[in-house]
Write a protein that holds these residues in place. Structure first.
Motif, mmCIF file in Angstrom:
data_model
loop_
_atom_site.group_PDB
_atom_site.id
_atom_site.type_symbol
_atom_site.label_atom_id
_atom_site.label_comp_id
_atom_site.label_asym_id
_atom_site.label_seq_id
_atom_site.Cartn_x
_atom_site.Cartn_y
_atom_site.Cartn_z
ATOM 1 N N ASP A 120 -12.889 -10.795 17.069
ATOM 2 C CA ASP A 120 -13.398 -12.082 16.586
ATOM 3 C C ASP A 120 -14.760 -12.455 17.167
ATOM 4 O O ASP A 120 -15.316 -13.491 16.818
ATOM 5 N N ILE A 121 -15.315 -11.612 18.049
ATOM 6 C CA ILE A 121 -16.599 -11.934 18.663
ATOM 7 C C ILE A 121 -17.721 -11.612 17.683
ATOM 8 O O ILE A 121 -17.864 -10.458 17.258
ATOM 9 N N PRO A 122 -18.527 -12.573 17.294
ATOM 10 C CA PRO A 122 -19.651 -12.278 16.385
ATOM 11 C C PRO A 122 -20.579 -11.245 17.013
ATOM 12 O O PRO A 122 -20.767 -11.213 18.237
ATOM 13 N N HIS A 123 -21.160 -10.411 16.182
ATOM 14 C CA HIS A 123 -22.048 -9.372 16.700
ATOM 15 C C HIS A 123 -23.231 -9.976 17.456
ATOM 16 O O HIS A 123 -23.721 -9.383 18.423
ATOM 17 N N SER A 124 -23.674 -11.141 17.047
ATOM 18 C CA SER A 124 -24.808 -11.778 17.722
ATOM 19 C C SER A 124 -24.458 -12.227 19.137
ATOM 20 O O SER A 124 -25.354 -12.474 19.948
ATOM 21 N N GLU A 125 -23.160 -12.331 19.447
ATOM 22 C CA GLU A 125 -22.734 -12.799 20.762
ATOM 23 C C GLU A 125 -22.207 -11.669 21.645
ATOM 24 O O GLU A 125 -21.803 -11.916 22.784
ATOM 25 N N ARG A 126 -22.230 -10.477 21.142
ATOM 26 C CA ARG A 126 -21.737 -9.353 21.937
ATOM 27 C C ARG A 126 -22.809 -8.903 22.934
ATOM 28 O O ARG A 126 -24.000 -8.890 22.600
#
Length: 369
Positions: A196-202
């Motif tokens: 569920d972690i957006p790619h922009s926040e990884r």
């Protein structure tokens, strides 16, 4: 003559005689599969249907990346007793298989660049090779009458396929399914928590392999389609280097490039030197102080025991679990790597806590605490 010297002399004499016989009888290298002997057909990683004796009582492993093929065989209880010849294993801190196999000294040890005649001299029922060895080794073995089964063991998906192939060769398909379930469950336990972690926040991650040239450090990045890249993605990170190496092997990168990427997390791998020492020397270099990962305390030594946990040895699943705890410590605060490591060696290799304490624990290094 010293007993060990006599043993080596006898072994050398045996191989010499065997090679002379093979030269005279080029199709007598394997146990003959007459019509009255049971056989089975195995479909290997190249999609070929290979006829082998049933049971395959004499197995030879050789060529490159033997730690992968041997690692697969040793996952099946009792299968190591069928190995009559195995390639020399020189990576890491020693030979894990020799440490856990009391009969290892009875096996023929092949040179890394072994030829088909040398492998055929142990009269195997089947040779199990990486598929990359077909041209250099496998075709020659088959010309000598030795059936060859190819596997890859490079990705989680290939592990599932190739464990089934080994289960078929060893006539232990129930164990193969147990192993597949073991790896799949642990992979899903990681991926389900980061899905569920957006790619922009990884976190942006850089994995570097450390070597030396003329006394100076050389840092290299893996290709974008290697397991190391997949581990970062599966653990919920973004590998920053993928556009920098679309090729087939480790590619050196300059510090200027490392600084340009300026990753959130850096993991350092070392296959030849203690990774803790390598990481400490790296962090002591003045230029590294400018990196975001250094300033945030997120430069990590990738763990290992005999072998590093980042590569497509069976330990890749340990590497995945460990990496998840470093990229997302809050999400994986309940994942204890010591108990995870013990469970791994107990289930996969049948090791007791006493054996793990004496064989594995003294060699553990990397950021495990």
């Amino acid at each position: 003559m010293h007993p060990s010297t006599a043993s080596r002399f006898s072994h050398t004499l045996f191989l010499t005689v065997a090679l002379l016989l093979l030269t005279a009888m080029p199709h007598a290298a394997a146990r003959p599969m007459a019509e009255d002997l049971p056989t089975q057909v195995v479909t290997d990683a190249l999609g070929r249907e290979v006829t082998i004796p049933r049971p395959a009582e004499r197995i030879a492993l050789g060529g490159r990346a033997v730690i992968m093929t041997a690692g697969g065989i040793y996952l099946f209880p009792g299968a190591s007793q069928r190995i009559v010849g195995i390639g020399d294993i020189q990576q890491g801190k020693g030979n894990f298989f020799e440490a856990i196999d009391p009969a290892y000294g009875e096996k023929t040890i092949f040179h890394r660049n072994v030829g088909p005649e040398q492998m055929a001299a142990v009269f195997p029922d089947v040779a199990i090779l990486k598929s990359i060895m077909r041209d250099d080794l496998g075709d020659g073995l088959e010309r000598l009458g030795v059936p060859v089964v190819y596997i890859d063991l490079e990705t989680p998906e290939q592990y599932e396929r190739d464990l089934r192939i080994l289960g078929r060769v060893l006539e232990n398909e129930s164990r193969a399914e147990e192993l597949i379930a073991f790896f799949a469950a642990r992979r899903e336990a990681i991926e389900s928590r980061v899905r569920d972690i957006p790619h922009s926040e990884r976190p942006r991650v850089l994995l570097l392999s450390y070597t030396e040239s003329a006394g100076e450090p050389v840092f290299s990045i893996p290709p974008r389609d290697w397991l190391q890249t997949d581990l970062v993605r599966m653990a919920g990170g973004t590998p920053v280097w993928v556009e920098g190496n679309p090729g087939r092997g480790w590619q050196p990168v300059s510090f200027e490039q490392i600084a340009a990427w300026n990753p959130d997390v850096v993991t350092i791998v070392s296959y030849r030197q203690p990774v803790d020492q390598v990481a400490a020397r790296t962090l002591a270099r003045p230029e590294w102080r400018s990196l975001r990962a250094t300033q945030d305390g997120r430069v990590y030594a990738f763990p290992g025991d005999f072998y590093s946990w980042d590569q497509p040895d069976v330990r890749w699943v340990l590497g995945l679990q460990w990496l998840a705890t470093r990229l997302h410590p809050q999400r994986f605060s309940d994942l204890n790597m010591e108990s995870t490591m013990r469970e791994f060696f107990a289930f996969l290799f049948g090791m007791t806590d006493t054996q793990i304490d004496s064989i594995i624990v003294p060699l553990l290094d990397g950021d495990l605490r």
